[in-house]
Structure formats: C-alpha cells, structure tokens
Design an enzyme around this catalytic site. Structure first.
Site, PDB file in Angstrom:
ATOM      1  N   SER A 104       0.868  -1.185   0.000  1.00  0.00           N
ATOM      2  CA  SER A 104       0.000   0.000   0.000  1.00  0.00           C
ATOM      3  C   SER A 104       0.898   1.226   0.000  1.00  0.00           C
ATOM      4  CB  SER A 104      -0.858  -0.025   1.268  1.00  0.00           C
ATOM      5  OG  SER A 104      -1.451   1.237   1.489  1.00  0.00           O
ATOM      6  N   TYR A 154      -1.397  -1.087  10.292  1.00  0.00           N
ATOM      7  CA  TYR A 154      -1.607  -1.431   8.881  1.00  0.00           C
ATOM      8  C   TYR A 154      -0.428  -0.922   8.041  1.00  0.00           C
ATOM      9  CZ  TYR A 154      -3.704  -1.552   4.214  1.00  0.00           C
ATOM     10  OH  TYR A 154      -3.940  -1.794   2.873  1.00  0.00           O
TER      11      TYR A 154
HETATM   12  N1  NAP Z   1      -8.987  -1.628  -1.378  1.00  0.00           N
HETATM   13  C1  NAP Z   1      -8.009  -0.732  -1.401  1.00  0.00           C
HETATM   14  O1  NAP Z   1      -8.242   0.462  -1.690  1.00  0.00           O
HETATM   15  C2  NAP Z   1      -6.587  -1.146  -1.098  1.00  0.00           C
HETATM   16  C3  NAP Z   1      -5.573  -0.181  -1.226  1.00  0.00           C
HETATM   17  C4  NAP Z   1      -4.252  -0.570  -0.973  1.00  0.00           C
HETATM   18  C5  NAP Z   1      -3.975  -1.875  -0.593  1.00  0.00           C
HETATM   19  N2  NAP Z   1      -4.988  -2.783  -0.473  1.00  0.00           N
HETATM   20  C6  NAP Z   1      -4.625  -4.153  -0.105  1.00  0.00           C
HETATM   21  O2  NAP Z   1      -5.233  -5.047  -1.030  1.00  0.00           O
HETATM   22  C7  NAP Z   1      -5.497  -6.306  -0.374  1.00  0.00           C
HETATM   23  C8  NAP Z   1      -6.950  -6.686  -0.560  1.00  0.00           C
HETATM   24  O3  NAP Z   1      -7.735  -5.690   0.057  1.00  0.00           O
HETATM   25  P1  NAP Z   1      -9.302  -5.535  -0.189  1.00  0.00           P
HETATM   26  O4  NAP Z   1      -9.545  -4.086  -0.278  1.00  0.00           O
HETATM   27  O5  NAP Z   1      -9.751  -6.456  -1.251  1.00  0.00           O
HETATM   28  O6  NAP Z   1      -9.841  -6.020   1.237  1.00  0.00           O
HETATM   29  P2  NAP Z   1     -11.203  -6.769   1.652  1.00  0.00           P
HETATM   30  O7  NAP Z   1     -12.283  -6.476   0.680  1.00  0.00           O
HETATM   31  O8  NAP Z   1     -11.404  -6.434   3.084  1.00  0.00           O
HETATM   32  O9  NAP Z   1     -10.805  -8.305   1.491  1.00  0.00           O
HETATM   33  C9  NAP Z   1      -9.829  -8.853   2.334  1.00  0.00           C
HETATM   34  C10 NAP Z   1      -9.769 -10.337   2.139  1.00  0.00           C
HETATM   35  O10 NAP Z   1      -8.870 -10.873   3.141  1.00  0.00           O
HETATM   36  C11 NAP Z   1      -9.563 -11.878   3.863  1.00  0.00           C
HETATM   37  N3  NAP Z   1      -9.099 -11.977   5.259  1.00  0.00           N
HETATM   38  C12 NAP Z   1      -9.079 -11.011   6.184  1.00  0.00           C
HETATM   39  N4  NAP Z   1      -8.681 -11.526   7.362  1.00  0.00           N
HETATM   40  C13 NAP Z   1      -8.440 -12.837   7.161  1.00  0.00           C
HETATM   41  C14 NAP Z   1      -8.021 -13.892   7.993  1.00  0.00           C
HETATM   42  N5  NAP Z   1      -7.811 -13.728   9.313  1.00  0.00           N
HETATM   43  N6  NAP Z   1      -7.871 -15.133   7.460  1.00  0.00           N
HETATM   44  C15 NAP Z   1      -8.122 -15.341   6.144  1.00  0.00           C
HETATM   45  N7  NAP Z   1      -8.549 -14.376   5.308  1.00  0.00           N
HETATM   46  C16 NAP Z   1      -8.697 -13.142   5.813  1.00  0.00           C
HETATM   47  C17 NAP Z   1     -11.012 -11.437   3.814  1.00  0.00           C
HETATM   48  O11 NAP Z   1     -11.845 -12.518   4.175  1.00  0.00           O
HETATM   49  P3  NAP Z   1     -13.408 -12.282   4.583  1.00  0.00           P
HETATM   50  O12 NAP Z   1     -14.148 -12.369   3.287  1.00  0.00           O
HETATM   51  O13 NAP Z   1     -13.698 -13.404   5.491  1.00  0.00           O
HETATM   52  O14 NAP Z   1     -13.488 -10.940   5.227  1.00  0.00           O
HETATM   53  C18 NAP Z   1     -11.117 -11.007   2.362  1.00  0.00           C
HETATM   54  O15 NAP Z   1     -11.222 -12.118   1.510  1.00  0.00           O
HETATM   55  C19 NAP Z   1      -5.088  -6.101   1.078  1.00  0.00           C
HETATM   56  O16 NAP Z   1      -3.788  -6.607   1.281  1.00  0.00           O
HETATM   57  C20 NAP Z   1      -5.099  -4.601   1.256  1.00  0.00           C
HETATM   58  O17 NAP Z   1      -4.218  -4.187   2.276  1.00  0.00           O
HETATM   59  C21 NAP Z   1      -6.267  -2.441  -0.725  1.00  0.00           C
END
Ligand code: NAP
Length: 248
Positions: free
Chosen positions: A153, A166
């Site tokens: 990120s 984070y």
């Molecule tokens: N979205 C953004 O704007 C953004 C920006 C920069 C970086 N990122 C990074 O991109 C990646 C994906 O983010 P996202 O936005 O798609 O997040 P998200 O929609 O919250 O999805 C996160 C995923 O991780 C899973 N997860 C969380 N805790 C877990 C655990 N204890 N064991 C197994 N699985 C777990 C969640 O499972 P559940 O379905 O059970 O919740 C979900 O499938 C992350 O690494 C995040 O830091 C995102």
C-alpha cells in the site's frame, strides 16, 4: 502494465493460490485467474463465501478450483504444512502465490493504538504471510516459472499519520519481498514482487474512508492488468519490484 491485456490462455495449466479469495480484490483476482486458465486454490476464513467464489468459477466454465478455509489469525505452522502437503499430493507443485489477505485494524495515532489490535494486524498481515510463504516455497521451486505476489500500500512506502499497524505491516511486507528476492536471486525460477492496488472499491476501502462515494474509486476488475502480468510468463524478468496497479 496497468493496461496489460492478457491472452485468454495466459495461465493455462498453472496452479495458483490466492489468500483472501473470498472478497474484494482477491475474489476478483481468483475469478480472473481461473478465466485465464489457472486452477485456483481459494484460501479464506469463510467457507460459505469461498463456496460462492467456487460456484462463480465453475459456472463460468473455469478449471475446478479448490477451497481452503483457513483463518490466518489463528493458523499455526502445522496448518501451513498440511496445506503444502495437500497441494503437493494434488498437484505436485505451485506456480503462483498471491498474498492478498489483510485487515485494516484501527486508524488512530500510535499513542492511542490498542496493543492487542496491533498484534492482530501483524499476525494476519505479516506473520501469516511469512509462515505460508515458508511452507509453500518448496512447491513454488517445483514450478518452472514460480511467481509470488505480495500486496502492499502507499502507506507502506512512506509513513502516514494514524495508519498505525496497517502501514507498518505493509513496510514489513515490502521488506519480506525484498529479502526473499535477494535470497532467491540466481538460485531458482521463483520471482517475487509487490503490488500496490491503489484506491479500490472494496469493504476495506469503505471502512478506511466511510465518507467517500464508492463510485469515485475503481472496481477491482479495473486493476487486474498488473495482477495478470505478474502471474504470466511475460513477467519472468520482473523481480523485486513494488509496482502500482493504477497509474499515478
Ligand atoms: N482496497 C483498497 O483500496 C486497497 C488499497 C491498498 C492496498 N490494499 C490491499 O489489497 C489487499 C486486498 O484488500 P481488499 O480491499 O480487497 O480487502 P477486503 O475487501 O477487506 O478483502 C480482504 C480479504 O482478506 C480476507 N481476510 C481477512 N482476514 C483474514 C483472515 N484472518 N484469514 C483469512 N482471510 C482473511 C477477507 O476474508 P473475509 O471475506 O472473510 O473478510 C477477504 O477475503 C489487502 O492486502 C489490502 O491491504 C487495498
């Protein structure tokens, strides 16, 4: 690479594990990897949500995926060893590992950051990534073109107030990627990189920016070019990079 258009068979015959495949960016990546021919191992903590992704892949005619319900907060070394044993028995190797699962934790100053929450974020976002990578590395070395993608990120490149555990977890992720890259240099066909997705319309984003209109940030579908490029064989020479999935 943002506009990379993958050929339809880019990932045919590849075995790819995606963590956090049940929602958001990981779900989109898993579905599109399958569309490009990969057999996808879907890892997440909710069996029900993983089954929905499984059904979407099956109904689209993709290769039959595998489901691994695992909570990265409580998983121990034996769980990762078992996962590696199962993949070895089923497939004999692993071609791709997308380490995508993360939690946001609290958005608050360090002075008031809850110690337990800090440990939880580090466990899911950093420690589990080390443990799963350690367990699966021997299988990735069995591939003739293994690719590991970590998820970073912008707050993991330059510290930002209130992003607490984070942000620090993403600095650690970048460090893990660089350390692995240096260790694997010239020793095997496994390459390691980081993707910074940038602002993307997911539950995590909505949590971090509750006042934002979700329509103003891009859908996970819009950022898949880099996710495809780094899994496919056109990126064999891309190593040790931290790349942005969206143009600046
Ligand atoms: N979205 C953004 O704007 C953004 C920006 C920069 C970086 N990122 C990074 O991109 C990646 C994906 O983010 P996202 O936005 O798609 O997040 P998200 O929609 O919250 O999805 C996160 C995923 O991780 C899973 N997860 C969380 N805790 C877990 C655990 N204890 N064991 C197994 N699985 C777990 C969640 O499972 P559940 O379905 O059970 O919740 C979900 O499938 C992350 O690494 C995040 O830091 C995102």
């Amino acid at each position: 690479m943002h506009n990379y258009q993958a050929p339809n068979d880019l990932l045919s015959d590849k075995i790819i594990l995606v963590t956090g495949a049940s929602d958001g960016i990981g779900k989109e990546a898993a579905i599109s990897y399958a569309r490009l021919g990969a057999t996808v191992v879907l890892l997440g903590r909710s069996q029900e949500k993983l089954e929905d992704v499984y059904d979407l892949i099956e109904s689209a005619g993709g290769p039959q995926p595998a489901i691994v319900p695992l909570n990265l907060e409580s998983a121990v070394e034996q769980d990762y060893k078992q996962l590696a044993d199962t993949i070895e028995q089923e497939f004999g190797r692993l071609d791709g590992l997308l380490l995508n699962a993360s939690i946001l934790g609290d958005i608050t100053p360090i002075e008031s950051y809850p110690v337990e929450q800090w440990a939880r974020v580090m466990q899911i976002n950093v420690n589990s990534q080390f443990a799963i990578t350690k367990a699966l590395l021997p299988l990735l070395k069995q591939s003739n073109a293994g690719s590991i993608i970590f998820t970073t990120s912008s707050v993991g490149r330059k510290g930002r107030a209130h992003w607490g555990a984070y942000g620090v977890s993403k600095f650690a992720t970048e460090g893990l990627m660089q350390t692995l890259t240096d260790e694997l240099e010239n020793t095997c066909a496994v390459r390691v990189n980081c993707i910074n997705p940038g602002a993307t319309r997911t539950a995590m984003r909505a949590n971090a920016y509750p006042a934002e209109d979700p329509a103003t940030v891009c859908h996970p579908k819009d950022i898949m070019g880099l996710y495809h490029f780094l899994m496919g064989n056109e990126s064999l020479d891309t190593k040790g990079q931290s790349l942005d999935a969206q143009p600046k």
